[in-house]
Design a protein around this motif. Structure first.
Motif, PDB file in Angstrom:
ATOM      1  N   GLY A  69       0.813  -1.209   0.000  1.00 17.65           N
ATOM      2  CA  GLY A  69       0.000   0.000   0.000  1.00 17.65           C
ATOM      3  C   GLY A  69       0.848   1.261   0.000  1.00 17.65           C
ATOM      4  N   GLY A  70       0.283   2.332  -0.551  1.00 17.02           N
ATOM      5  CA  GLY A  70       0.906   3.636  -0.481  1.00 17.02           C
ATOM      6  C   GLY A  70       1.907   3.960  -1.547  1.00 17.02           C
ATOM      7  N   LEU A  71       2.332   2.962  -2.344  1.00 17.99           N
ATOM      8  CA  LEU A  71       3.304   3.236  -3.393  1.00 17.99           C
ATOM      9  C   LEU A  71       2.647   3.790  -4.646  1.00 17.99           C
ATOM     10  CD1 LEU A  71       5.689   0.149  -3.162  1.00 17.99           C
ATOM     11  CD2 LEU A  71       5.995   2.427  -2.195  1.00 17.99           C
ATOM     12  N   GLN A  72       1.328   3.661  -4.756  1.00 16.21           N
ATOM     13  CA  GLN A  72       0.615   4.090  -5.943  1.00 16.21           C
ATOM     14  C   GLN A  72      -0.218   5.340  -5.658  1.00 16.21           C
ATOM     15  OE1 GLN A  72       0.924   0.706  -4.524  1.00 16.21           O
ATOM     16  NE2 GLN A  72      -1.018   0.058  -5.391  1.00 16.21           N
ATOM     17  N   VAL A  73      -0.304   6.168  -6.673  1.00 15.04           N
ATOM     18  CA  VAL A  73      -1.207   7.311  -6.596  1.00 15.04           C
ATOM     19  C   VAL A  73      -2.574   6.933  -7.145  1.00 15.04           C
ATOM     20  CG1 VAL A  73      -0.589   8.281  -8.859  1.00 15.04           C
ATOM     21  CG2 VAL A  73      -1.398   9.796  -7.052  1.00 15.04           C
ATOM     22  N   THR A  74      -2.630   5.810  -7.895  1.00 16.37           N
ATOM     23  CA  THR A  74      -3.899   5.351  -8.447  1.00 16.37           C
ATOM     24  C   THR A  74      -3.940   3.834  -8.430  1.00 16.37           C
ATOM     25  OG1 THR A  74      -5.344   5.399 -10.400  1.00 16.37           O
ATOM     26  CG2 THR A  74      -2.984   5.440 -10.810  1.00 16.37           C
ATOM     27  N   GLN A  75      -5.127   3.296  -8.164  1.00 15.47           N
ATOM     28  CA  GLN A  75      -5.304   1.848  -8.135  1.00 15.47           C
ATOM     29  C   GLN A  75      -6.774   1.525  -8.367  1.00 15.47           C
ATOM     30  OE1 GLN A  75      -3.752  -0.122  -4.648  1.00 15.47           O
ATOM     31  NE2 GLN A  75      -4.713  -2.067  -5.141  1.00 15.47           N
ATOM     32  N   ASP A  76      -7.017   0.507  -9.181  1.00 19.50           N
ATOM     33  CA  ASP A  76      -8.379   0.064  -9.490  1.00 19.50           C
ATOM     34  C   ASP A  76      -9.269   1.205  -9.972  1.00 19.50           C
ATOM     35  OD1 ASP A  76      -7.458  -2.353  -8.612  1.00 19.50           O
ATOM     36  OD2 ASP A  76      -8.599  -2.382  -6.748  1.00 19.50           O
ATOM     37  N   GLY A  77      -8.680   2.182 -10.635  1.00 20.43           N
ATOM     38  CA  GLY A  77      -9.450   3.301 -11.153  1.00 20.43           C
ATOM     39  C   GLY A  77      -9.633   4.444 -10.187  1.00 20.43           C
ATOM     40  N   TYR A  78      -9.177   4.296  -8.939  1.00 15.26           N
ATOM     41  CA  TYR A  78      -9.269   5.359  -7.936  1.00 15.26           C
ATOM     42  C   TYR A  78      -7.955   6.135  -7.898  1.00 15.26           C
ATOM     43  CZ  TYR A  78     -13.472   3.004  -6.316  1.00 15.26           C
ATOM     44  OH  TYR A  78     -14.725   2.433  -6.255  1.00 15.26           O
ATOM     45  N   ARG A  79      -8.043   7.450  -7.815  1.00 16.13           N
ATOM     46  CA  ARG A  79      -6.855   8.299  -7.841  1.00 16.13           C
ATOM     47  C   ARG A  79      -6.907   9.313  -6.699  1.00 16.13           C
ATOM     48  NH1 ARG A  79      -2.784  10.153 -11.126  1.00 16.13           N
ATOM     49  NH2 ARG A  79      -3.355   8.674 -12.741  1.00 16.13           N
ATOM     50  N   LEU A  80      -5.766   9.471  -6.013  1.00 17.93           N
ATOM     51  CA  LEU A  80      -5.616  10.496  -4.984  1.00 17.93           C
ATOM     52  C   LEU A  80      -5.140  11.777  -5.648  1.00 17.93           C
ATOM     53  CD1 LEU A  80      -5.535  11.409  -2.019  1.00 17.93           C
ATOM     54  CD2 LEU A  80      -3.234  10.399  -1.866  1.00 17.93           C
ATOM     55  N   THR A  81      -5.933  12.846  -5.535  1.00 17.79           N
ATOM     56  CA  THR A  81      -5.649  14.100  -6.234  1.00 17.79           C
ATOM     57  C   THR A  81      -5.581  15.259  -5.248  1.00 17.79           C
ATOM     58  OG1 THR A  81      -6.847  13.275  -8.174  1.00 17.79           O
ATOM     59  CG2 THR A  81      -6.407  15.632  -8.084  1.00 17.79           C
ATOM     60  N   PRO A  82      -4.387  15.760  -4.939  1.00 21.80           N
ATOM     61  CA  PRO A  82      -4.297  16.918  -4.040  1.00 21.80           C
ATOM     62  C   PRO A  82      -4.887  18.163  -4.703  1.00 21.80           C
ATOM     63  CG  PRO A  82      -2.175  15.804  -4.248  1.00 21.80           C
ATOM     64  CD  PRO A  82      -3.057  15.263  -5.328  1.00 21.80           C
ATOM     65  N   VAL A  83      -5.630  18.931  -3.928  1.00 19.26           N
ATOM     66  CA  VAL A  83      -6.070  20.263  -4.338  1.00 19.26           C
ATOM     67  C   VAL A  83      -5.037  21.279  -3.857  1.00 19.26           C
ATOM     68  CG1 VAL A  83      -7.881  22.012  -4.115  1.00 19.26           C
ATOM     69  CG2 VAL A  83      -8.491  19.573  -4.312  1.00 19.26           C
ATOM     70  N   THR A  84      -4.545  21.075  -2.641  1.00 20.37           N
ATOM     71  CA  THR A  84      -3.467  21.884  -2.084  1.00 20.37           C
ATOM     72  C   THR A  84      -2.138  21.284  -2.531  1.00 20.37           C
ATOM     73  OG1 THR A  84      -4.839  22.314  -0.144  1.00 20.37           O
ATOM     74  CG2 THR A  84      -2.493  22.842   0.031  1.00 20.37           C
ATOM     75  N   THR A  85      -1.282  22.090  -3.129  1.00 23.17           N
ATOM     76  CA  THR A  85      -0.053  21.558  -3.721  1.00 23.17           C
ATOM     77  C   THR A  85       1.188  21.794  -2.872  1.00 23.17           C
ATOM     78  OG1 THR A  85       0.222  23.613  -4.991  1.00 23.17           O
ATOM     79  CG2 THR A  85      -0.969  21.805  -6.051  1.00 23.17           C
ATOM     80  N   ARG A  86       1.035  22.518  -1.740  1.00 22.97           N
ATOM     81  CA  ARG A  86       2.168  22.728  -0.829  1.00 22.97           C
ATOM     82  C   ARG A  86       1.682  22.672   0.609  1.00 22.97           C
ATOM     83  NH1 ARG A  86       6.659  27.103  -2.904  1.00 22.97           N
ATOM     84  NH2 ARG A  86       6.931  26.274  -5.018  1.00 22.97           N
ATOM     85  N   LEU A  87       2.554  22.182   1.480  1.00 23.01           N
ATOM     86  CA  LEU A  87       2.239  22.137   2.903  1.00 23.01           C
ATOM     87  C   LEU A  87       2.795  23.369   3.597  1.00 23.01           C
ATOM     88  CD1 LEU A  87       3.035  18.369   3.620  1.00 23.01           C
ATOM     89  CD2 LEU A  87       0.790  19.406   3.250  1.00 23.01           C
ATOM     90  N   SER A  88       2.112  23.796   4.625  1.00 19.92           N
ATOM     91  CA  SER A  88       2.530  24.975   5.382  1.00 19.92           C
ATOM     92  C   SER A  88       3.506  24.574   6.481  1.00 19.92           C
ATOM     93  CB  SER A  88       1.308  25.649   6.010  1.00 19.92           C
ATOM     94  OG  SER A  88       1.701  26.667   6.912  1.00 19.92           O
ATOM     95  N   THR A  89       4.568  25.373   6.654  1.00 21.95           N
ATOM     96  CA  THR A  89       5.509  25.165   7.754  1.00 21.95           C
ATOM     97  C   THR A  89       5.315  26.204   8.852  1.00 21.95           C
ATOM     98  OG1 THR A  89       7.159  26.467   6.563  1.00 21.95           O
ATOM     99  CG2 THR A  89       7.272  24.072   6.327  1.00 21.95           C
ATOM    100  N   GLY A  90       4.296  27.028   8.730  1.00 21.65           N
ATOM    101  CA  GLY A  90       3.987  28.019   9.758  1.00 21.65           C
ATOM    102  C   GLY A  90       2.678  27.663  10.430  1.00 21.65           C
ATOM    103  N   ALA A  91       1.740  28.614  10.404  1.00 23.20           N
ATOM    104  CA  ALA A  91       0.422  28.345  10.953  1.00 23.20           C
ATOM    105  C   ALA A  91      -0.289  27.309  10.086  1.00 23.20           C
ATOM    106  CB  ALA A  91      -0.390  29.640  11.013  1.00 23.20           C
ATOM    107  N   ALA A  92      -1.153  26.524  10.721  1.00 23.40           N
ATOM    108  CA  ALA A  92      -1.886  25.509   9.980  1.00 23.40           C
ATOM    109  C   ALA A  92      -2.756  26.155   8.912  1.00 23.40           C
ATOM    110  CB  ALA A  92      -2.746  24.690  10.935  1.00 23.40           C
ATOM    111  N   GLN A  93      -2.718  25.583   7.724  1.00 22.20           N
ATOM    112  CA  GLN A  93      -3.521  26.041   6.591  1.00 22.20           C
ATOM    113  C   GLN A  93      -4.373  24.882   6.092  1.00 22.20           C
ATOM    114  OE1 GLN A  93      -3.581  29.182   5.570  1.00 22.20           O
ATOM    115  NE2 GLN A  93      -1.975  29.817   7.007  1.00 22.20           N
ATOM    116  N   PRO A  94      -5.525  25.182   5.477  1.00 20.24           N
ATOM    117  CA  PRO A  94      -6.357  24.085   4.977  1.00 20.24           C
ATOM    118  C   PRO A  94      -5.601  23.244   3.946  1.00 20.24           C
ATOM    119  CG  PRO A  94      -7.586  26.149   4.996  1.00 20.24           C
ATOM    120  CD  PRO A  94      -6.152  26.501   5.273  1.00 20.24           C
ATOM    121  N   PHE A  95      -5.546  21.958   4.192  1.00 17.35           N
ATOM    122  CA  PHE A  95      -5.022  21.021   3.204  1.00 17.35           C
ATOM    123  C   PHE A  95      -6.209  20.272   2.620  1.00 17.35           C
ATOM    124  CE2 PHE A  95      -3.507  16.779   1.952  1.00 17.35           C
ATOM    125  CZ  PHE A  95      -2.561  17.157   1.004  1.00 17.35           C
TER     126      PHE A  95
END
Length: 314
Positions: A69-95
């Motif tokens: 598990g976890g090595l694929q971004v897509t499997q069986d037709g399901y795909r994990l798609t980030p809307v947020t493309t960067r993580l915050s290193t300061g205050a928490a931001q919506p991911f």
């Protein structure tokens, strides 16, 4: 008249020659060399690796369709798609992110596992900065959670979920946190780990390709803790990540009221284990470096100090 007769006879001769050749072809048959067999199609043939490979010599990559598990971004037709493309290193931001289904639409129907529709694991590529959180699902199929990481770097984001009518899936994708990335060495193996004011001891050996029983004991102020509180329906949850490619394994207790786990890791190698447990109303995480039997874990030359319980649980 003599010339046309000669031409007609020549033409008839050609017809007879080619006819005989064709007949011989039917008798002798075509080229006897067999055609190559058709390409094998696996039920998971649409699973796509994210391009990372495990750097441990001597390990054999699993066959396509049988990846951990976890090595694929897509499997069986399901795909994990980030809307947020960067993580915050300061205050928490919506991911925010979506799980896109085989029909091309965001998935909105899930089967709960361990009291949640989806578990989100965030960890830096050097296996530091572990977080186990639970985002909320919007009506449009967008998952969202306030999120921040402590340090810059490349992070692996795992979505552990079960679409309604389908088997459980774990998909993973890399999301960066901008800044100067200073990777940490992997901590050396030890049987005791600190988690804030708690000392957690691990027992048992980890063997590849078979079920290995691992047990944990939690102590505080020199006394064994006997009144752990249920967290997501159990007294403990264990995530294992393989060093090198971050192959993912989410393990739950043999008994919901114990800290004994049956873990089956996909290959030999070095793993980082993250044990979540709850006491006094707070979730804590203890981290261990464990090598499978016959494998020697790397020995870092320097172990920077860090907060052993600097984790987020939502």
């Amino acid at each position: 008249m003599r010339t046309p007769v000669k031409l007609t006879a020549y033409a008839l001769g050609l017809v007879l020659v080619f006819g005989a050749a064709a007949g011989a072809g039917r008798v002798l048959g075509p080229d006897n060399e067999p055609a190559p067999p058709p390409a094998h199609t696996d039920a998971h043939s649409d699973a796509q690796s994210d391009g990372h490979t495990d750097g441990h010599a001597g390990e054999t990559a699993p066959a396509a369709g049988h990846l951990p598990g976890g090595l694929q971004v897509t499997q069986d037709g399901y795909r994990l798609t980030p809307v947020t493309t960067r993580l915050s290193t300061g205050a928490a931001q919506p991911f925010q992110f979506r799980v896109i289904g085989p029909d091309g639409k965001p998935v909105i129907a899930y089967t709960p596992n361990h009291e949640k529709d989806l578990h989100l694991i965030v960890v830096r590529r050097d296996l530091s900065g572990f977080q186990h959180v639970h985002p909320t699902l919007g009506a449009d199929g967008t998952w969202s959670i306030p999120l921040a990481v402590d340090d810059p770097g490349q992070y692996r984001v795992f979505a552990d979920f079960q679409p309604t009518g389908h088997d459980p899936l774990t998909l993973g994708v890399d999301v960066p946190a901008a800044g100067d990335y200073q990777p940490l060495p992997l901590p050396a193996p030890a049987i005791v780990a600190e988690a804030g004011d708690y000392l957690v001891t691990i027992g048992g050996d980890l063997a590849a390709g078979t079920s290995s029983q691992l047990t944990f004991t939690v102590a505080k102020d020199g006394q064994t803790v006997t009144d752990l509180e249920p967290y997501l329906g159990a007294f403990g949850h264990l995530v294992a990540l393989r060093d090198g490619d971050l192959a993912y394994l989410h393990v739950h207790p043999i008994d919901a009221k114990s800290l004994a786990f049956a873990a089956e890791v996909p290959s030999s190698g070095v793993y980082r284990l993250y044990l979540d447990f709850k006491h006094d109303g707070k979730v804590h995480t203890a981290e261990f470096t464990v090598a499978t039997l016959g494998v020697e874990a790397p020995k870092p030359t320097e172990q920077p100090g860090h907060d052993a319980d600097g984790h987020t649980h939502n």
